[in-house]
Design an enzyme around this catalytic site. Sequence first.
Site, PDB file in Angstrom:
ATOM      1  N   GLU A 142      -1.416  -0.616  -4.487  1.00 43.99           N
ATOM      2  CA  GLU A 142      -1.969  -1.507  -5.506  1.00 43.99           C
ATOM      3  C   GLU A 142      -0.898  -2.174  -6.367  1.00 43.99           C
ATOM      4  OE1 GLU A 142      -6.360   0.549  -6.176  1.00 43.99           O
ATOM      5  OE2 GLU A 142      -4.778   0.929  -7.658  1.00 43.99           O
ATOM      6  N   GLU A 306      -9.782   1.823   0.330  1.00 39.53           N
ATOM      7  CA  GLU A 306     -10.410   2.725  -0.629  1.00 39.53           C
ATOM      8  C   GLU A 306     -11.815   2.190  -0.907  1.00 39.53           C
ATOM      9  OE1 GLU A 306      -8.130   3.514  -4.171  1.00 39.53           O
ATOM     10  OE2 GLU A 306      -6.241   3.712  -3.052  1.00 39.53           O
TER      11      GLU A 306
END
Length: 667
Positions: A142, A306
């Site tokens: 991320e 995710e």
Amino acid sequence: MYFGVDYYPEHWPRERWAKDVQLMKEANMNVVRMAEFAWAVMEPQEGVYDFRWLDDIIAICEKAGIDVVLGTPTATPPKWLVNQYPDILMQDSKGHARGFGSRRHYCYNNPDYRRLSQGIAEKMAARYEGHSAVIAWQIDNEFGCHDTARCFCSHCHQAFQDWLKEKYTSIGQLNEAWGTVFWSQTYSNWSDVILPSYTVCDTQAPGQANHNPGLLLDFYRFSSDSAVSYQQLQIDVLRKHSEKPITHNLMGHFSQLDYFDLSRDLDFVSWDNYPSNQWGTNSHQSVAMAHALMWGVKNKNFWVMEQQSGPCGWNAMGRTPRPGQLRLWSYQALAHGAEALVYFRWRACLFGTEQYWHGVLDHDGVPRRRYRELAATGAELHSLSTFFEDSVVKAETALLKSYDSLWSHEFQPHTAGFDYNGTLLQYYQALSDQHIPCHVTGVHSDLKHYKLVIAPALNVMDTELQEQLQAYVEDGGNLVITFRSGTRHSDNSMTETPIPGYFQAMAGIEVEEFDVLNNKETAAVTGVFGQGAASAWADVIRCCGAEALARYSSQFYAGRAAVTSNQVGRGKVYYIGCDLDGPAVLRLLGYISRQAGAEPALKHPSPGVEAVPKKSADGSDYLVLLNHNDHDVTVSVERAYRDLLGEKEGSGEFLLKPYGAAVLQYH
């Protein structure tokens, strides 16, 4: 198709590992992602490595027939590293180090951190380059999360000056591009150029207008390029040792980095999808648009690395997914282009910041409802994988996103509360609610296959982009632009051409003046869509060849054009000169879509239902229906179909259960 979980074996006793993997196998899972936060375990001190634990868990997975995606652990520099190299820490705009204690606490441009990142990536790649169970690599985690896209340290200062030297041939050219004559900001040499850090104006306009707009835009571009460069550093290391595909997990609507640039050198994009968490619940249209953007950054199918599997948050939790929602969210991802689903996380952690971020299993590790729902979903998908792999969403409409325009609007939003991303979402939602399929992609994508292209507030322009869009329209395309489009050059300075600047001739209009309503007043609008109202902005338009499709019916400019259409070659340019309320935007885009010949997936809209038309790799047409309501919905399907989940055939009315999904193959 890959279907699995994010697993953190370093958080659990070794005696539990085999049981976890067996439970995964029984839930029809065939992939895990691991190691992306485990630097301190793999390299407990500089130059000392221990991969034995990782070898063991990979072996357990391989024996069970479960493949592995390995993450490089560079999102979490260990304490020993920070102790020895304290200047790897990011600095904020006030010069404060952003210290150890969380994650992403590093500067992309720090030479020591780049070297150390290469080191751990090299060791991992060399150890697992030939391992048959390792099928892909994820770089870091991320990028930009927690407001870490932009650093103000001395390394970034020097790197920014070097970046500017490559972009501008001389300091004089930079001064001209930025207009530094304003407020005596002229630079005499490269070493004078500043970072846009804290100034006296921050108290007056924090984060908006406290620096030169040209400086700000270039700094945002540089910061994004820094992440791209840091990622490339690891890509190069991994590709020396491995031919396995490389990805990074993006964050959907997150916009501090240019995802088109960041994804360019990745083999495939993945992203992290949490529809409902501590910080709020996203509309199904917002989630759908994020999926569409993740497809659009490479115009290629993607992974969800995710996928939410339980209630989640850091110091509080969002809502628990209702029965059926995990399955529904899974089919939504697949409908919009996902080819793999990896659920976060396998089991809720007993310690650390994310104790409340629940996974497939709760803290006690006992399989319950969520586990059973995902196990059943995995069983269904085994028979459907051929429909989703290499499939495409059949869309005749594209919505364009420009990070340059987004950042420019962020600095100077023109009117209180203007939100570029929010505007894109309003337009996407209006299409989705009418079941009009839409891709979300970049301004330099190939547009010739689309009947309709919508580019709201596309403000930062250059001649090349202008010519590209004009050629699209002249060749029969239909282009929608809005207020605050085309008024800025690529250096973020204003154009001298009357508004809408680069689009003036194409749109066949001139904006003579505008009213900044600031959400304190409204301007009534009447036109082909019926009645509507503007509450933020109203362009007062003079038609110079264009046709008025709507006019204001209040304020001092009553009777003046608000929405126009102009014939350009074989196509049309539509200009929407005001913000308009949601229902009006929906009806207006419905009208424009019909004019452009962009067909809806279903003719009769059903609130809370998504309808996504797809074409499989073998050429089969099918339709994914998604009911985001907590009640039954009956949908009217015009074509004959075979229900691939219910194993029945039919046409006409189709019943969707609460949070239900259907995959209908057309005859």
